[in-house]
Design a protein around this motif. Structure first.
Motif, short mmCIF file in Angstrom:
data_model
loop_
_atom_site.label_atom_id
_atom_site.label_comp_id
_atom_site.label_asym_id
_atom_site.label_seq_id
_atom_site.Cartn_x
_atom_site.Cartn_y
_atom_site.Cartn_z
N ALA A 189 0.83 -1.21 0.00
CA ALA A 189 0.00 0.00 0.00
C ALA A 189 0.87 1.26 0.00
O ALA A 189 0.56 2.24 -0.69
N ILE A 190 1.95 1.23 0.76
CA ILE A 190 2.87 2.37 0.77
C ILE A 190 3.53 2.52 -0.59
O ILE A 190 3.69 3.63 -1.11
N TYR A 191 3.91 1.40 -1.19
CA TYR A 191 4.52 1.42 -2.51
C TYR A 191 3.58 2.04 -3.54
O TYR A 191 3.98 2.92 -4.33
N GLU A 192 2.34 1.63 -3.54
CA GLU A 192 1.37 2.17 -4.50
C GLU A 192 1.15 3.67 -4.27
O GLU A 192 1.00 4.43 -5.23
N ARG A 193 1.12 4.08 -3.01
CA ARG A 193 0.96 5.50 -2.70
C ARG A 193 2.17 6.29 -3.21
O ARG A 193 2.04 7.39 -3.76
N ALA A 194 3.34 5.73 -3.03
CA ALA A 194 4.56 6.43 -3.44
C ALA A 194 4.61 6.66 -4.94
O ALA A 194 5.09 7.71 -5.39
N LEU A 195 4.13 5.71 -5.71
CA LEU A 195 4.19 5.86 -7.16
C LEU A 195 3.36 7.05 -7.65
O LEU A 195 3.59 7.55 -8.76
N LYS A 196 2.44 7.53 -6.84
CA LYS A 196 1.62 8.69 -7.20
C LYS A 196 2.20 10.00 -6.68
O LYS A 196 1.66 11.07 -6.97
N PRO A 198 4.99 12.89 -6.63
CA PRO A 198 5.92 13.41 -7.66
C PRO A 198 7.38 13.09 -7.40
O PRO A 198 8.12 12.75 -8.33
N ALA A 199 7.84 13.17 -6.15
CA ALA A 199 9.25 12.93 -5.85
C ALA A 199 9.63 11.47 -6.07
O ALA A 199 10.72 11.17 -6.58
N PHE A 200 8.75 10.56 -5.70
CA PHE A 200 9.02 9.14 -5.92
C PHE A 200 8.90 8.80 -7.41
O PHE A 200 9.66 7.96 -7.93
N ASP A 201 7.96 9.44 -8.07
CA ASP A 201 7.75 9.17 -9.49
C ASP A 201 8.97 9.56 -10.32
O ASP A 201 9.45 8.79 -11.15
N VAL A 202 9.50 10.76 -10.08
CA VAL A 202 10.62 11.25 -10.89
C VAL A 202 11.90 10.45 -10.63
O VAL A 202 12.81 10.43 -11.46
N ALA A 203 11.96 9.77 -9.49
CA ALA A 203 13.15 9.00 -9.14
C ALA A 203 13.14 7.58 -9.70
O ALA A 203 14.14 6.86 -9.59
N GLN A 204 12.05 7.17 -10.32
CA GLN A 204 11.93 5.80 -10.81
C GLN A 204 13.00 5.47 -11.85
O GLN A 204 13.42 6.34 -12.62
N PRO A 205 13.45 4.22 -11.90
CA PRO A 205 14.50 3.83 -12.84
C PRO A 205 14.22 4.19 -14.28
O PRO A 205 15.10 4.69 -15.00
N GLN A 206 12.98 3.97 -14.73
CA GLN A 206 12.66 4.20 -16.13
C GLN A 206 12.64 5.68 -16.50
O GLN A 206 12.56 6.02 -17.69
N LYS A 207 12.77 6.58 -15.54
CA LYS A 207 12.76 8.01 -15.81
C LYS A 207 14.16 8.62 -15.73
O LYS A 207 14.31 9.84 -15.80
N GLN A 208 15.19 7.75 -15.62
CA GLN A 208 16.55 8.25 -15.55
C GLN A 208 17.19 8.30 -16.94
O GLN A 208 16.81 7.53 -17.84
N PRO A 209 18.13 9.21 -17.15
CA PRO A 209 18.72 9.38 -18.49
C PRO A 209 19.50 8.18 -18.99
O PRO A 209 19.69 8.04 -20.20
N ASP A 210 19.95 7.29 -18.09
CA ASP A 210 20.69 6.12 -18.54
C ASP A 210 19.83 4.87 -18.63
O ASP A 210 20.36 3.77 -18.81
N PHE A 211 18.52 5.04 -18.52
CA PHE A 211 17.63 3.88 -18.57
C PHE A 211 17.74 3.17 -19.91
O PHE A 211 17.74 3.79 -20.97
#
Length: 214
Positions: A189-196, A198-211
């Motif tokens: 539940a905490i994980y799902e909340r975090a994905l919404k 902004p700070a957790f979203d922008v840090a996701q692996p798929q949003k990094q320049p070297d993805f």
């Protein structure tokens, strides 16, 4: 400020979350640990003597190890504070963070999995079983701590702490590796909340320049 990071490194992910929560801008310096860039002579000599990611450079100060980096960020840029000052809450946040960072992550990072497969010659199936076993063991502990001591929208209250910075990357990696997380409803539940958030979203692996797609 510069962050030496690898997109799929959960330790780097922790620091990216912390930087985003604090609203700190930084230059992203990719270090491809899959091809050994973290062991390059210049990187070890000039950036991170432990030959790992992440590493943070803040002016003429350079620091490795994700928990040390986040503690430094809290001291240098204290808003919002990710490691609380109140003694009991601080200890609880560090307890859960340490369970993930010290018990779970070390036995399942890329170096250990690579050693299992290339030196000890375990099969891919055995390597996956190793990973899932230690994730399950660790997450049982996380879930019990949250059941007994967790409160609010996040691990320990109404705002993210270091504990959430550690939990979310661990959950993401576990799912990527095919672990069954259905037995850990509080964590999920905490994980799902975090994905919404902004700070957790922008840090996701798929949003990094070297993805890169696996």
């Amino acid at each position: 400020m510069q962050l030496h990071s690898f997109f799929n490194s959960s330790t780097s992910y922790r620091v990216r979350i912390a930087l985003a929560l604090k609203g700190l801008a930084y230059d992203y310096q990719p270090v491809n640990i899959r091809v050994g860039e973290h062991r390059a002579e210049r990187y070890v000599a000039e950036v991170n003597p432990s030959a790992t990611v992440p590493a943070l450079q803040d002016g003429d100060f350079t620091l490795g190890q994700s928990l040390a980096i986040i503690d430094y960020l809290d001291a240098r840029y204290p808003e919002p504070l990710l490691i609380p000052n109140e003694p009991a809450l601080r200890a609880r946040v560090l307890e859960l963070s340490s369970l993930i960072a010290c018990d779970m992550h070390p036995v399942n990072n890329l170096r250990v999995l690579g050693y299992l497969q290339t030196v000890l010659k375990v099969s891919p199936e055995q390597k996956d079983a190793w990973y899932r076993h230690w994730v399950s063991e660790g997450m049982k502990g996380v879930e019990r701590i949250l059941e007994r001591h967790g409160r609010g929208a996040w691990c320990f209250g109404e705002a993210p702490t270091l504990a959430d910075c550690c939990l979310i990357p661990q959950m993401a990696n576990a799912q990527r590796m095919g672990c069954d997380m259905s037995g850990f409803p509080l964590s999920f539940a905490i994980y799902e909340r975090a994905l919404k958030h902004p700070a957790f979203d922008v840090a996701q692996p798929q949003k990094q320049p070297d993805f890169v797609t696996p």
